[in-house]
Design a protein around this motif. Sequence first.
Motif, PDB file in Angstrom:
ATOM      1  N   ARG A  96       0.823  -1.147  -0.161  1.00  0.00           N
ATOM      2  CA  ARG A  96      -0.117  -0.091  -0.112  1.00  0.00           C
ATOM      3  C   ARG A  96       0.941   1.200  -0.107  1.00  0.00           C
ATOM      4  NH1 ARG A  96      -5.672   1.277   2.742  1.00  0.00           N
ATOM      5  NH2 ARG A  96      -5.386   3.545   2.629  1.00  0.00           N
ATOM      6  N   ASP A  97       1.954   1.253   0.558  1.00  0.00           N
ATOM      7  CA  ASP A  97       2.899   2.468   0.819  1.00  0.00           C
ATOM      8  C   ASP A  97       3.488   2.718  -0.674  1.00  0.00           C
ATOM      9  OD1 ASP A  97       2.569   2.721   3.484  1.00  0.00           O
ATOM     10  OD2 ASP A  97       4.434   1.946   3.922  1.00  0.00           O
ATOM     11  N   VAL A 155       2.019   2.068  -3.378  1.00  0.00           N
ATOM     12  CA  VAL A 155       0.960   2.730  -4.190  1.00  0.00           C
ATOM     13  C   VAL A 155       0.875   4.264  -3.828  1.00  0.00           C
ATOM     14  CG1 VAL A 155      -1.444   2.733  -4.657  1.00  0.00           C
ATOM     15  CG2 VAL A 155      -0.350   0.633  -4.754  1.00  0.00           C
ATOM     16  N   GLU A 156       0.632   4.381  -2.446  1.00  0.00           N
ATOM     17  CA  GLU A 156       0.669   5.781  -2.002  1.00  0.00           C
ATOM     18  C   GLU A 156       1.679   6.957  -2.395  1.00  0.00           C
ATOM     19  OE1 GLU A 156      -0.404   6.251   2.085  1.00  0.00           O
ATOM     20  OE2 GLU A 156      -2.355   4.969   1.790  1.00  0.00           O
ATOM     21  N   PRO A 168      -0.632  11.819  -6.827  1.00  0.00           N
ATOM     22  CA  PRO A 168      -1.863  12.109  -6.520  1.00  0.00           C
ATOM     23  C   PRO A 168      -2.642  11.911  -8.058  1.00  0.00           C
ATOM     24  CG  PRO A 168      -0.941  13.558  -5.325  1.00  0.00           C
ATOM     25  CD  PRO A 168       0.242  12.957  -6.233  1.00  0.00           C
ATOM     26  N   TRP A 214      -9.483   3.835  -2.367  1.00  0.00           N
ATOM     27  CA  TRP A 214      -8.224   4.948  -2.756  1.00  0.00           C
ATOM     28  C   TRP A 214      -7.328   4.655  -1.702  1.00  0.00           C
ATOM     29  CZ3 TRP A 214      -8.267   8.837  -6.314  1.00  0.00           C
ATOM     30  CH2 TRP A 214      -9.459   8.968  -7.052  1.00  0.00           C
ATOM     31  N   PHE A 215      -5.989   4.498  -2.190  1.00  0.00           N
ATOM     32  CA  PHE A 215      -4.908   4.383  -1.241  1.00  0.00           C
ATOM     33  C   PHE A 215      -4.363   6.020  -1.199  1.00  0.00           C
ATOM     34  CE2 PHE A 215      -3.858  -0.388  -1.550  1.00  0.00           C
ATOM     35  CZ  PHE A 215      -4.975  -0.575  -1.143  1.00  0.00           C
ATOM     36  N   GLY A 216      -4.611   6.877  -0.320  1.00  0.00           N
ATOM     37  CA  GLY A 216      -4.291   8.294  -0.559  1.00  0.00           C
ATOM     38  C   GLY A 216      -5.153   8.681  -1.636  1.00  0.00           C
ATOM     39  N   GLN A 217      -4.374   9.426  -2.593  1.00  0.00           N
ATOM     40  CA  GLN A 217      -5.153   9.933  -3.687  1.00  0.00           C
ATOM     41  C   GLN A 217      -4.775   9.131  -4.931  1.00  0.00           C
ATOM     42  OE1 GLN A 217      -5.460  14.333  -3.937  1.00  0.00           O
ATOM     43  NE2 GLN A 217      -3.763  14.354  -2.292  1.00  0.00           N
ATOM     44  N   VAL A 218      -4.627   7.847  -4.862  1.00  0.00           N
ATOM     45  CA  VAL A 218      -4.336   7.124  -5.893  1.00  0.00           C
ATOM     46  C   VAL A 218      -5.559   5.904  -5.980  1.00  0.00           C
ATOM     47  CG1 VAL A 218      -2.603   5.217  -7.029  1.00  0.00           C
ATOM     48  CG2 VAL A 218      -1.723   7.118  -5.618  1.00  0.00           C
ATOM     49  N   ARG A 219      -6.055   5.745  -6.921  1.00  0.00           N
ATOM     50  CA  ARG A 219      -7.248   4.766  -7.435  1.00  0.00           C
ATOM     51  C   ARG A 219      -6.709   3.456  -7.409  1.00  0.00           C
ATOM     52  NH1 ARG A 219     -12.394   6.535 -10.211  1.00  0.00           N
ATOM     53  NH2 ARG A 219     -11.512   8.252 -10.925  1.00  0.00           N
TER      54      ARG A 219
END
Length: 378
Positions: free
Chosen positions: A272-273, A275-276, A280, A305-310
Amino acid sequence: MRILVPSELVPGERRVAVLPQTVASFTQLGLDVSVQSGAGAHCFASDADYSAAGATVVPEGDLTSALGQADIVASVRPLDPARAAAVGAGTICVSFLSPTIDVATISAIAGAGATALSFDLVPRISRAQSMDALTSQALVTGYRAALVAADRLPTFFPLFMTAAGTIQPAKVLVLGAGVAGLQAIATAKRLGAKVSAYDVRPASADEVKSMGATFITLDLESLEGSGGYAREMTEERAARQRELLAPYIAASDVLITTAALPGRRAPMLVTRDMVEAMRPGSVAVDLASETGGNIEGSVAGEEVWFGQVRVWGGKDVASQMPVHASQLYSMNVRSLLGLVVQDGAVTADVSDEVIAGCAVVLDGDIRNEAARAAVQEG
Ligand code: NAD
């Protein structure tokens, strides 16, 4: 000789094993084609279309007796156990079928004294290419993955040089360069993106480069296994691979993951990190979501959404393009049946290596070792 095409029961499954436009190719083999009423509805194929193509339409109420009379039953997903139990002795059931997951269906087909040929197990040899439904459906999913990403990205894929200024192309990174990955690369290239790819099999590098994409070489041992498939990673190697891939992922606008291992859970390639750390608005598409996911936390059939990534998790992806997915699948079925229908009779002859490879059950006998063990375990 009669082939029956029941409608698919699994929710989200929109494909059908035979389309009206492919009925004639089965008739040429000497088969009478029967199709359950409504089977082609998701592919915009009506009962009237099947009738016009020469097929017999079977009302739902007559399905059980039709199953008992069919010499061949063709479906995309495995028959459910109740339908499998209704087929007659000697009937050949053709579908995708996992020897370790579809245990109840395998037991039912064995109990009926019938045969099960699985597209999961058709050998990847050149003679069997036309029967390779894993390949035909992976082509659909790879194509869809690139389109899904392009649709969701808030920027263009191609380079644009306009009077208002220059727009740089999107950077697309594909992990796993098998059939789906190569098709995702080809589609993203056609849309004008700058594409790079990584795979643990060095043999895939030439294929990636031949499509005009960049192959990423990491300072890691290769994992080329038998039959052209990848081998499983140790946790230590997986961690090192993630570390080495992190900067490439952070620099990409689109990440498409397609990595798989035959009969196993998909390898986790991206945390996940990682991807984040993408810009954005970036998009990640995980085609392996249904088998465990290449991206930690991706959800099959959902966008998260992981942060601002879909992050788009693929589910029933081939069914999102049901007409051509079904057309290709139908031609795979027809090719496999070319080995089964000979001299006016239907026989699964295991002296043929293709049949030997994909026959999970033969006339009631569970031949596939993994399937036998899974059935014994209950
Ligand atoms: P697949 O769906 O099993 O896996 C997809 C890709 O993921 C593979 O390229 C694999 O190497 C890769 N992968 C696995 N673990 C990975 C990891 N940790 N990191 C990065 N990538 C990883 O593969 P597929 O598309 O079914 O193709 C499998 C093989 O079969 C390939 O060698 C392909 O060329 C071959 N093939 C042969 C034929 C034929 O000759 N008829 C047809 C189709 C495919």
